[in-house]
Design a protein around this motif. Structure first.
Motif, PDB file in Angstrom:
ATOM      1  N   LEU A   1       0.852  -1.191   0.000  1.00 20.90           N
ATOM      2  CA  LEU A   1       0.000   0.000   0.000  1.00 20.90           C
ATOM      3  C   LEU A   1       0.886   1.238   0.000  1.00 20.90           C
ATOM      4  CD1 LEU A   1      -2.631  -1.121   2.658  1.00 20.90           C
ATOM      5  CD2 LEU A   1      -2.719  -1.416   0.184  1.00 20.90           C
ATOM      6  N   GLN A   2       0.932   1.909  -1.138  1.00 22.39           N
ATOM      7  CA  GLN A   2       1.783   3.078  -1.230  1.00 22.39           C
ATOM      8  C   GLN A   2       1.346   3.999  -2.357  1.00 22.39           C
ATOM      9  OE1 GLN A   2       5.654   1.259  -1.911  1.00 22.39           O
ATOM     10  NE2 GLN A   2       5.452   1.578  -4.122  1.00 22.39           N
ATOM     11  N   LEU A   3       1.882   5.210  -2.313  1.00 24.39           N
ATOM     12  CA  LEU A   3       1.693   6.185  -3.373  1.00 24.39           C
ATOM     13  C   LEU A   3       3.021   6.390  -4.080  1.00 24.39           C
ATOM     14  CD1 LEU A   3      -0.408   8.832  -1.399  1.00 24.39           C
ATOM     15  CD2 LEU A   3      -1.268   7.148  -3.048  1.00 24.39           C
ATOM     16  N   VAL A   4       2.961   6.530  -5.395  1.00 24.70           N
ATOM     17  CA  VAL A   4       4.158   6.703  -6.197  1.00 24.70           C
ATOM     18  C   VAL A   4       4.046   7.981  -7.007  1.00 24.70           C
ATOM     19  CG1 VAL A   4       5.645   5.720  -7.966  1.00 24.70           C
ATOM     20  CG2 VAL A   4       4.505   4.216  -6.334  1.00 24.70           C
ATOM     21  N   GLU A   5       4.965   8.908  -6.762  1.00 26.13           N
ATOM     22  CA  GLU A   5       4.994  10.167  -7.493  1.00 26.13           C
ATOM     23  C   GLU A   5       5.905  10.058  -8.705  1.00 26.13           C
ATOM     24  OE1 GLU A   5       5.093  11.305  -2.989  1.00 26.13           O
ATOM     25  OE2 GLU A   5       6.054   9.835  -4.311  1.00 26.13           O
ATOM     26  N   SER A   6       5.601  10.844  -9.716  1.00 26.01           N
ATOM     27  CA  SER A   6       6.444  10.922 -10.895  1.00 26.01           C
ATOM     28  C   SER A   6       6.270  12.292 -11.536  1.00 26.01           C
ATOM     29  CB  SER A   6       6.110   9.816 -11.896  1.00 26.01           C
ATOM     30  OG  SER A   6       4.771   9.931 -12.361  1.00 26.01           O
ATOM     31  N   GLY A   7       7.141  12.616 -12.463  1.00 27.92           N
ATOM     32  CA  GLY A   7       7.015  13.847 -13.225  1.00 27.92           C
ATOM     33  C   GLY A   7       7.951  14.967 -12.824  1.00 27.92           C
TER      34      GLY A   7
END
Length: 133
Positions: free
Chosen positions: A2-8
């Motif tokens: 369970l996690q959030l992944v940022e990109s950009g």
């Protein structure tokens, strides 16, 4: 799991633009209000922008109003932060975080209190935004 992944994130010149994405892994985002936070070296973590689970209410810290736009596409399980007219002082590590729907009281509170982890269930590892000529 369970996690959030940022990109950009990336390196951009002053006045340039970036679009950050926050995608959920292992859970769905449609029940969660989401906040974008940032932290620069030697500075406090700051709530930049927050959005309700349905996307019907948003908040922006004064320093980014008119320049940044938060949005979400729950069908894609993703939240976005559009960064326009970037300034060197926007340089920071940007995090997204999911606020607990059970304790959520409003987007302003989420951004101001969430910077200190209050009421947040999940945090991403962050994506670096560097604004420099």
């Amino acid at each position: 799991q369970l996690q959030l992944v940022e990109s950009g994130g990336g390196l951009v010149q002053p006045g340039g633009s970036l679009r950050l994405s926050c995608a959920a892994s292992g859970f769905t985002l449609d029940r969660y209000p989401i906040g974008w936070f940032r932290q620069a070296p030697g500075k406090e973590r700051e709530g930049v922008s927050c959005i309700t689970s349905a996307g019907d209410s948003t908040y922006y810290v004064d320093s980014v109003k008119g320049r940044f736009t938060i949005s979400r596409d729950n069908s894609k399980n993703t939240v976005y932060l559009q960064l326009n007219s970037l300034k060197p002082e926007d340089t920071a590590l940007y995090y997204c975080a999911a606020g607990s729907p059970w304790t959520f009281t409003g987007v302003q509170a989420l951004c101001t209190k969430g910077a200190y982890y209050y009421g947040m269930d999940y945090w991403g590892k962050g994506t670096q935004v560097t604004v420099s000529s």
